[in-house]
Design a protein around this motif. Structure first.
Motif, mmCIF file in Angstrom:
data_model
loop_
_atom_site.group_PDB
_atom_site.id
_atom_site.type_symbol
_atom_site.label_atom_id
_atom_site.label_comp_id
_atom_site.label_asym_id
_atom_site.label_seq_id
_atom_site.Cartn_x
_atom_site.Cartn_y
_atom_site.Cartn_z
ATOM 1 N N GLY A 100 9.916 -27.177 -4.453
ATOM 2 C CA GLY A 100 10.275 -25.928 -3.804
ATOM 3 C C GLY A 100 11.689 -25.856 -3.276
ATOM 4 N N ILE A 101 12.460 -26.957 -3.377
ATOM 5 C CA ILE A 101 13.849 -26.953 -2.910
ATOM 6 C C ILE A 101 14.776 -26.682 -4.099
ATOM 7 N N ASP A 102 15.694 -25.738 -3.924
ATOM 8 C CA ASP A 102 16.676 -25.403 -4.949
ATOM 9 C C ASP A 102 18.046 -25.907 -4.478
ATOM 10 N N VAL A 103 18.498 -27.025 -5.059
ATOM 11 C CA VAL A 103 19.797 -27.593 -4.690
ATOM 12 C C VAL A 103 20.848 -26.941 -5.580
ATOM 13 N N VAL A 104 21.676 -26.076 -4.975
ATOM 14 C CA VAL A 104 22.561 -25.233 -5.778
ATOM 15 C C VAL A 104 23.920 -25.869 -6.048
ATOM 16 N N ARG A 105 24.399 -26.759 -5.166
ATOM 17 C CA ARG A 105 25.704 -27.387 -5.403
ATOM 18 C C ARG A 105 25.936 -28.517 -4.403
ATOM 19 N N LEU A 106 26.665 -29.531 -4.864
ATOM 20 C CA LEU A 106 27.152 -30.610 -4.007
ATOM 21 C C LEU A 106 28.656 -30.475 -3.866
#
Length: 235
Positions: A100-106
Motif C-alpha cells: 500500500g505504500i507508493d514510493v515516488v522518488r528518492l
C-alpha cells in the motif's frame, strides 16, 4: 488538499544531526508535501538511547518509526543528505516492499552513489584528529563542539554515525525500483558531479542530477529553492 493526498517527504539526517534540522522545512513545503523528519537515537529527544553503528540495524529501526509517522499517508518520497542519503536509499528498499505504500522518488543529496566508499576515513582517530577530519568531510564544524560538555555529549553519537557511514556496504546488489534525483552544491569540494551522477547506477527507473548554489552543506541556506525542486519532481 487532505493529508492522504499529500506526498510525505521522509527526511534522513546527516552525521550528528537530528530531526530538528528538517522541521523548519514545513514552512516551505506548500500543500503538496508534508515533512516527516526521522530521528536517530543518541540525539535530541533520543539522547539517552544508544546510537546505531550499522546501516542494516538503522534502517530496521527507521522503518518502524516511518510506519508510525506516516499514519494514513501512502504516497512517499525520501530525502537524505550524506549519511542520510544511504539511509534513505536502504529505507526506500524496505518501503517499496510495504503493502500500500507508493514510493515516488528518492532524493540523494551530497553523496556519491552507494557502492562508492570514501577512501580517507575518520574512524579510529583521536578526538581532535577525528573532529578535524569530520570538519573536512562536512565542510563545517558545529559550534557546539567547541563547548567541552557538549563535545563530550555529542562525540559518541558523531563517532557512531561516521563509523556507520564509513563501514557501509549496499545491503542488496539490485538497483532500486524507484526514480532517483541526486543533488549536490555547485561548489561542493567533497562530492563531484561525476560522483553524484553515479546514483544513476543505483536505480532501474529514471534518474536526474540537480546542482544547486552552495557547497557541501548547500541545503542549510536554500531550503525554499530545494523544496520547490522537490515539489516539482514529485508532482
Amino acid at each position: 488538499m487532505s493529508t492522504t493526498d499529500t506526498t510525505a517527504l521522509v527526511c534522513l539526517p546527516f552525521a550528528g544531526a537530528g530531526a530538528s534540522f528538517f522541521r523548519p522545512w514545513a514552512a516551505h513545503a506548500g500543500t503538496e508535501l508534508s515533512i516527516v523528519p526521522l530521528q536517530l537515537p543518541g540525539r535530541e529527544r533520543l539522547i539517552d538511547e544508544t546510537p546505531y553503528d550499522n546501516v542494516a540495524e538503522a534502517t530496521d529501526g527507521l522503518l518502524v518509526q516511518t510506519r508510525k509517522l506516516l499514519g494514513e499517508r501512502r504516497r512517499v518520497a525520501l530525502f537524505g543528505h550524506s549519511l542520510g542519503a544511504v539511509l534513505a536509499f536502504e529505507l526506500a528498499r524496505k518501503l517499496v516492499a510495504e503493502q500500500g505504500i507508493d514510493v515516488v522518488r528518492l532524493f540523494a543529496s551530497g553523496s556519491p552513489e552507494p557502492a562508492d566508499q570514501r577512501q580517507r576515513r575518520a574512524t579510529g582517530l583521536s578526538d581532535e584528529d577525528f573532529l578535524t577530519r569530520v570538519e573536512e568531510f562536512a565542510g563545517y564544524r558545529h559550534a557546539a563542539l567547541e563547548d567541552p560538555e557538549m563535545r563530550e555529549m555529542i562525540l559518541p553519537t558523531l563517532r557512531a554515525d561516521v563509523a556507520m557511514h564509513e563501514n557501509y556496504q549496499p545491503l542488496a546488489d539490485t538497483p532500486l525500483d524507484v526514480p532517483i534525483t541526486a543533488l549536490r552544491g555547485l561548489d561542493d569540494t567533497l562530492v563531484t558531479t561525476e560522483e553524484a551522477a553515479g546514483w544513476g547506477k543505483a536505480t532501474s527507473r529514471e534518474f536526474d542530477l540537480v546542482e544547486l548554489p552552495g557547497g557541501h552543506m548547500y541545503l542549510t541556506a536554500i531550503a525554499p529553492e530545494l523544496l520547490g525542486r522537490i515539489r516539482t519532481a514529485v508532482r
